[in-house]
Design a protein around this motif. Sequence first.
Motif, PDB file in Angstrom:
ATOM      1  N   LEU A  19       0.833  -1.197   0.000  1.00 45.87           N
ATOM      2  CA  LEU A  19       0.000   0.000   0.000  1.00 45.87           C
ATOM      3  C   LEU A  19       0.874   1.256   0.000  1.00 45.87           C
ATOM      4  N   ALA A  20       1.880   1.288   0.843  1.00 48.94           N
ATOM      5  CA  ALA A  20       2.776   2.442   0.910  1.00 48.94           C
ATOM      6  C   ALA A  20       3.502   2.638  -0.419  1.00 48.94           C
ATOM      7  N   ARG A  21       3.924   1.567  -1.035  1.00 47.86           N
ATOM      8  CA  ARG A  21       4.609   1.646  -2.340  1.00 47.86           C
ATOM      9  C   ARG A  21       3.679   2.225  -3.399  1.00 47.86           C
ATOM     10  N   LEU A  22       2.418   1.788  -3.403  1.00 53.97           N
ATOM     11  CA  LEU A  22       1.431   2.293  -4.360  1.00 53.97           C
ATOM     12  C   LEU A  22       1.253   3.807  -4.195  1.00 53.97           C
ATOM     13  N   VAL A  23       1.058   4.257  -2.964  1.00 54.01           N
ATOM     14  CA  VAL A  23       0.847   5.683  -2.724  1.00 54.01           C
ATOM     15  C   VAL A  23       2.089   6.485  -3.112  1.00 54.01           C
ATOM     16  N   ARG A  24       3.265   6.017  -2.740  1.00 54.43           N
ATOM     17  CA  ARG A  24       4.499   6.734  -3.105  1.00 54.43           C
ATOM     18  C   ARG A  24       4.654   6.820  -4.622  1.00 54.43           C
ATOM     19  N   ARG A  25       4.287   5.764  -5.326  1.00 52.58           N
ATOM     20  CA  ARG A  25       4.413   5.741  -6.794  1.00 52.58           C
ATOM     21  C   ARG A  25       3.493   6.757  -7.457  1.00 52.58           C
ATOM     22  N   LEU A  26       2.283   6.945  -6.922  1.00 53.51           N
ATOM     23  CA  LEU A  26       1.300   7.841  -7.534  1.00 53.51           C
ATOM     24  C   LEU A  26       1.368   9.269  -7.002  1.00 53.51           C
ATOM     25  N   ASP A  27       2.116   9.486  -5.944  1.00 52.54           N
ATOM     26  CA  ASP A  27       2.125  10.784  -5.270  1.00 52.54           C
ATOM     27  C   ASP A  27       2.734  11.872  -6.150  1.00 52.54           C
ATOM     28  N   HIS A  28       2.058  13.008  -6.214  1.00 51.58           N
ATOM     29  CA  HIS A  28       2.567  14.228  -6.838  1.00 51.58           C
ATOM     30  C   HIS A  28       1.786  15.407  -6.271  1.00 51.58           C
ATOM     31  N   ASP A  29       2.122  16.593  -6.702  1.00 48.45           N
ATOM     32  CA  ASP A  29       1.568  17.815  -6.093  1.00 48.45           C
ATOM     33  C   ASP A  29       0.051  17.866  -6.047  1.00 48.45           C
ATOM     34  N   ASP A  30      -0.627  17.396  -7.088  1.00 51.43           N
ATOM     35  CA  ASP A  30      -2.081  17.530  -7.163  1.00 51.43           C
ATOM     36  C   ASP A  30      -2.811  16.202  -6.972  1.00 51.43           C
ATOM     37  N   ALA A  31      -2.192  15.264  -6.267  1.00 52.00           N
ATOM     38  CA  ALA A  31      -2.826  13.971  -5.978  1.00 52.00           C
ATOM     39  C   ALA A  31      -3.233  13.929  -4.513  1.00 52.00           C
ATOM     40  N   SER A  32      -4.369  13.308  -4.260  1.00 50.18           N
ATOM     41  CA  SER A  32      -4.793  13.063  -2.888  1.00 50.18           C
ATOM     42  C   SER A  32      -5.216  11.603  -2.777  1.00 50.18           C
ATOM     43  N   PHE A  33      -5.074  11.060  -1.586  1.00 50.15           N
ATOM     44  CA  PHE A  33      -5.318   9.640  -1.355  1.00 50.15           C
ATOM     45  C   PHE A  33      -6.319   9.472  -0.225  1.00 50.15           C
ATOM     46  N   TYR A  34      -7.369   8.730  -0.510  1.00 48.02           N
ATOM     47  CA  TYR A  34      -8.419   8.435   0.457  1.00 48.02           C
ATOM     48  C   TYR A  34      -8.364   6.929   0.663  1.00 48.02           C
TER      49      TYR A  34
END
Length: 172
Positions: A19-34
């Motif tokens: 899960l942490a790897r997925l979020v780190r991979r998709l993370d950028h300035d205009d991304a939010s994660f729920y």
Amino acid sequence: APDLKLAYLIRAHHRPSQLARLVRRLDHDDASFYIHVSARTSVETYDDMRTRLPDAANVHWLPRVKTYYGGFSMVQSSLVGIDRIAKSNPAPDHTILLSGQDYPLKSPAALDRFFGQHRDKSFVHHFSLPSGDWHDENGGLDRIRYWHFERLHYGTRQLRVPFIKRRVPAGF
């Protein structure tokens, strides 16, 4: 795409490092994660997820629902996230539903370009019933014709009650 805001609704139940790897991979300035973690997930696993993804402005932990594979509780967990995303400010341009076990084949920049080119489109997989792709004799119609109950005392199994038909609202 300039100022494209993407919200990722992630339903997870195990594998904190994935899960942490997925979020780190998709993370950028205009991304939010729920992130919704099933209430059936152990406290230890949930705490491990929260440790690996410490609180950040763009990471939102959702109220937990006990989810059962194939059950309506999976829809309920999605609705919890959709409700929270709908109340966010600013609202995202697109919301992407993922499992905690998904992993993107494209980079965040490629996803931004794609969704930026389709700002006014939604992508929802759907099909009519009965469907030849459904693997039962009635093409999936039994899922709406009969009552189904989650778990009871059978773990995550569905129990169909074949002698009690559901009433479908007029026009459907």
